[in-house]
Design a protein around this motif. Structure first.
Motif, PDB file in Angstrom:
ATOM      1  N   GLN A  62       0.830  -1.203   0.000  1.00 31.02           N
ATOM      2  CA  GLN A  62       0.000   0.000   0.000  1.00 31.02           C
ATOM      3  C   GLN A  62       0.866   1.255   0.000  1.00 31.02           C
ATOM      4  OE1 GLN A  62      -2.837  -0.271   3.182  1.00 31.02           O
ATOM      5  NE2 GLN A  62      -4.325  -1.265   1.868  1.00 31.02           N
ATOM      6  N   ILE A  63       0.489   2.161  -0.860  1.00 31.79           N
ATOM      7  CA  ILE A  63       1.182   3.434  -0.983  1.00 31.79           C
ATOM      8  C   ILE A  63       0.352   4.478  -0.238  1.00 31.79           C
ATOM      9  CG2 ILE A  63       2.090   5.137  -2.601  1.00 31.79           C
ATOM     10  CD1 ILE A  63       3.404   2.315  -2.744  1.00 31.79           C
ATOM     11  N   ILE A  90      -5.026 -15.129  -6.199  1.00 29.14           N
ATOM     12  CA  ILE A  90      -3.875 -14.231  -6.319  1.00 29.14           C
ATOM     13  C   ILE A  90      -4.251 -12.928  -7.017  1.00 29.14           C
ATOM     14  CG2 ILE A  90      -3.019 -15.217  -8.472  1.00 29.14           C
ATOM     15  CD1 ILE A  90      -0.873 -13.937  -5.554  1.00 29.14           C
ATOM     16  N   ASN A  91      -5.306 -12.965  -7.802  1.00 29.51           N
ATOM     17  CA  ASN A  91      -5.726 -11.776  -8.542  1.00 29.51           C
ATOM     18  C   ASN A  91      -6.138 -10.617  -7.631  1.00 29.51           C
ATOM     19  OD1 ASN A  91      -7.909 -13.384  -7.822  1.00 29.51           O
ATOM     20  ND2 ASN A  91      -9.194 -12.611  -9.474  1.00 29.51           N
ATOM     21  N   VAL A  92      -6.434 -10.884  -6.360  1.00 32.45           N
ATOM     22  CA  VAL A  92      -6.834  -9.795  -5.457  1.00 32.45           C
ATOM     23  C   VAL A  92      -5.678  -8.840  -5.153  1.00 32.45           C
ATOM     24  CG1 VAL A  92      -8.691 -11.132  -4.382  1.00 32.45           C
ATOM     25  CG2 VAL A  92      -6.446 -11.066  -3.301  1.00 32.45           C
ATOM     26  N   VAL A  93      -4.447  -9.296  -5.306  1.00 35.25           N
ATOM     27  CA  VAL A  93      -3.304  -8.428  -5.004  1.00 35.25           C
ATOM     28  C   VAL A  93      -2.763  -7.699  -6.235  1.00 35.25           C
ATOM     29  CG1 VAL A  93      -2.628  -9.753  -2.961  1.00 35.25           C
ATOM     30  CG2 VAL A  93      -1.609 -10.291  -5.169  1.00 35.25           C
ATOM     31  N   VAL A  94      -3.269  -8.036  -7.414  1.00 36.22           N
ATOM     32  CA  VAL A  94      -2.778  -7.414  -8.653  1.00 36.22           C
ATOM     33  C   VAL A  94      -2.877  -5.885  -8.620  1.00 36.22           C
ATOM     34  CG1 VAL A  94      -3.168  -7.207 -11.139  1.00 36.22           C
ATOM     35  CG2 VAL A  94      -3.090  -9.465 -10.076  1.00 36.22           C
ATOM     36  N   PRO A  95      -4.009  -5.298  -8.229  1.00 33.80           N
ATOM     37  CA  PRO A  95      -4.073  -3.822  -8.213  1.00 33.80           C
ATOM     38  C   PRO A  95      -3.031  -3.183  -7.291  1.00 33.80           C
ATOM     39  CG  PRO A  95      -6.260  -4.776  -7.935  1.00 33.80           C
ATOM     40  CD  PRO A  95      -5.286  -5.898  -7.864  1.00 33.80           C
ATOM     41  N   TYR A  96      -2.715  -3.846  -6.192  1.00 40.68           N
ATOM     42  CA  TYR A  96      -1.733  -3.308  -5.255  1.00 40.68           C
ATOM     43  C   TYR A  96      -0.323  -3.377  -5.835  1.00 40.68           C
ATOM     44  CZ  TYR A  96      -5.669  -3.474  -2.090  1.00 40.68           C
ATOM     45  OH  TYR A  96      -6.900  -3.285  -1.521  1.00 40.68           O
ATOM     46  N   PHE A  97      -0.023  -4.478  -6.542  1.00 36.43           N
ATOM     47  CA  PHE A  97       1.275  -4.590  -7.213  1.00 36.43           C
ATOM     48  C   PHE A  97       1.410  -3.509  -8.286  1.00 36.43           C
ATOM     49  CE2 PHE A  97       2.063  -8.656  -5.259  1.00 36.43           C
ATOM     50  CZ  PHE A  97       3.441  -8.758  -5.282  1.00 36.43           C
ATOM     51  N   ILE A  98       0.363  -3.319  -9.069  1.00 38.61           N
ATOM     52  CA  ILE A  98       0.403  -2.318 -10.143  1.00 38.61           C
ATOM     53  C   ILE A  98       0.607  -0.916  -9.559  1.00 38.61           C
ATOM     54  CG2 ILE A  98      -0.964  -1.189 -11.946  1.00 38.61           C
ATOM     55  CD1 ILE A  98      -2.142  -3.998 -12.534  1.00 38.61           C
ATOM     56  N   ALA A  99      -0.145  -0.582  -8.512  1.00 41.31           N
ATOM     57  CA  ALA A  99      -0.011   0.734  -7.889  1.00 41.31           C
ATOM     58  C   ALA A  99       1.398   0.940  -7.330  1.00 41.31           C
ATOM     59  CB  ALA A  99      -1.052   0.902  -6.786  1.00 41.31           C
ATOM     60  N   ALA A 100       1.951  -0.086  -6.704  1.00 40.50           N
ATOM     61  CA  ALA A 100       3.300   0.018  -6.143  1.00 40.50           C
ATOM     62  C   ALA A 100       4.332   0.192  -7.253  1.00 40.50           C
ATOM     63  CB  ALA A 100       3.618  -1.215  -5.301  1.00 40.50           C
ATOM     64  N   LEU A 101       4.200  -0.586  -8.315  1.00 43.24           N
ATOM     65  CA  LEU A 101       5.137  -0.481  -9.435  1.00 43.24           C
ATOM     66  C   LEU A 101       5.031   0.876 -10.120  1.00 43.24           C
ATOM     67  CD1 LEU A 101       4.892  -4.057 -10.928  1.00 43.24           C
ATOM     68  CD2 LEU A 101       6.845  -3.055  -9.732  1.00 43.24           C
ATOM     69  N   GLU A 102       3.814   1.404 -10.260  1.00 46.52           N
ATOM     70  CA  GLU A 102       3.642   2.723 -10.863  1.00 46.52           C
ATOM     71  C   GLU A 102       4.290   3.813 -10.017  1.00 46.52           C
ATOM     72  OE1 GLU A 102      -0.616   2.934 -11.355  1.00 46.52           O
ATOM     73  OE2 GLU A 102      -0.488   2.213 -13.428  1.00 46.52           O
ATOM     74  N   THR A 103       4.372   3.586  -8.730  1.00 45.77           N
ATOM     75  CA  THR A 103       4.981   4.559  -7.835  1.00 45.77           C
ATOM     76  C   THR A 103       6.503   4.522  -7.905  1.00 45.77           C
ATOM     77  OG1 THR A 103       3.116   4.382  -6.334  1.00 45.77           O
ATOM     78  CG2 THR A 103       5.134   5.301  -5.427  1.00 45.77           C
ATOM     79  N   ILE A 104       7.067   3.318  -8.029  1.00 41.77           N
ATOM     80  CA  ILE A 104       8.525   3.220  -7.968  1.00 41.77           C
ATOM     81  C   ILE A 104       9.200   3.215  -9.333  1.00 41.77           C
ATOM     82  CG2 ILE A 104       8.535   2.102  -5.719  1.00 41.77           C
ATOM     83  CD1 ILE A 104       8.968  -0.558  -7.111  1.00 41.77           C
ATOM     84  N   VAL A 105       8.457   2.954 -10.396  1.00 42.48           N
ATOM     85  CA  VAL A 105       9.031   2.955 -11.742  1.00 42.48           C
ATOM     86  C   VAL A 105       8.710   4.307 -12.380  1.00 42.48           C
ATOM     87  CG1 VAL A 105       8.964   1.867 -14.023  1.00 42.48           C
ATOM     88  CG2 VAL A 105       8.823   0.463 -11.972  1.00 42.48           C
ATOM     89  N   PRO A 106       9.709   4.986 -12.912  1.00 48.13           N
ATOM     90  CA  PRO A 106       9.444   6.310 -13.496  1.00 48.13           C
ATOM     91  C   PRO A 106       8.547   6.219 -14.730  1.00 48.13           C
ATOM     92  CG  PRO A 106      11.691   5.603 -13.948  1.00 48.13           C
ATOM     93  CD  PRO A 106      11.086   4.592 -13.018  1.00 48.13           C
ATOM     94  N   ASP A 107       7.838   7.313 -15.004  1.00 45.89           N
ATOM     95  CA  ASP A 107       6.926   7.377 -16.158  1.00 45.89           C
ATOM     96  C   ASP A 107       7.669   7.281 -17.486  1.00 45.89           C
ATOM     97  OD1 ASP A 107       4.686   7.560 -14.619  1.00 45.89           O
ATOM     98  OD2 ASP A 107       4.600   9.733 -14.673  1.00 45.89           O
ATOM     99  N   ARG A 108       8.827   7.886 -17.530  1.00 46.83           N
ATOM    100  CA  ARG A 108       9.601   7.841 -18.772  1.00 46.83           C
ATOM    101  C   ARG A 108      11.067   7.675 -18.435  1.00 46.83           C
ATOM    102  NH1 ARG A 108      11.732  13.178 -19.720  1.00 46.83           N
ATOM    103  NH2 ARG A 108      10.875  14.545 -18.143  1.00 46.83           N
ATOM    104  N   TRP A 109      11.783   7.191 -19.384  1.00 41.24           N
ATOM    105  CA  TRP A 109      13.220   6.959 -19.208  1.00 41.24           C
ATOM    106  C   TRP A 109      13.980   8.133 -19.797  1.00 41.24           C
ATOM    107  CZ3 TRP A 109      14.753   2.769 -16.481  1.00 41.24           C
ATOM    108  CH2 TRP A 109      13.802   1.786 -16.261  1.00 41.24           C
TER     109      TRP A 109
END
Length: 111
Positions: A62-63, A90-109
């Motif tokens: 959670q962010i 396992i699909n219940v945690v997918v939105p949380y993984f996506i939100a976390a990855l969107e937070t830590i991975v930059p929008d562009r390189w």
């Protein structure tokens, strides 16, 4: 058990988190991820264990105003094959993984 026989985790230096439970929590979350990632096809895991594991993942991913970076990093690093296993629900945690990855991975390189 002597401290000489303990193998240090190369991802976390305990001195980085003095007087804090974050390092222990991160190590526990990483261990749980590795355990559930090692599930064999056809092996049954009780629903109560799966639901508790999913709650740990959701809390760690959670962010919010306070992000526990060691826990977040440990979950992401130790769950690379989590979605390749046949864990029920396992699909219940997918939105949380996506939100976390969107937070830590930059929008562009920036190259």
């Amino acid at each position: 058990m002597s401290t000489d026989s303990m193998v240090p985790n190369p991802l976390f230096d305990i001195n980085e988190f003095p007087e804090s439970y974050e390092a222990g929590r991160a190590e526990a979350c990483g261990t749980l991820c590795r355990i559930f990632c090692s599930k064999k096809t056809g092996e049954d895991i009780l629903p109560v264990y799966l639901s508790r594991f999913y709650m740990v993942l959701i809390q760690g991913l959670q962010i919010s105003d306070f992000i526990c970076r060691p826990v977040l990093a440990s979950i992401i690093l130790n769950s690379s094959s989590l979605f390749c296993t046949d864990l029920k629900g396992i699909n219940v945690v997918v939105p949380y993984f996506i939100a976390a990855l969107e937070t830590i991975v930059p929008d562009r390189w920036d190259c």
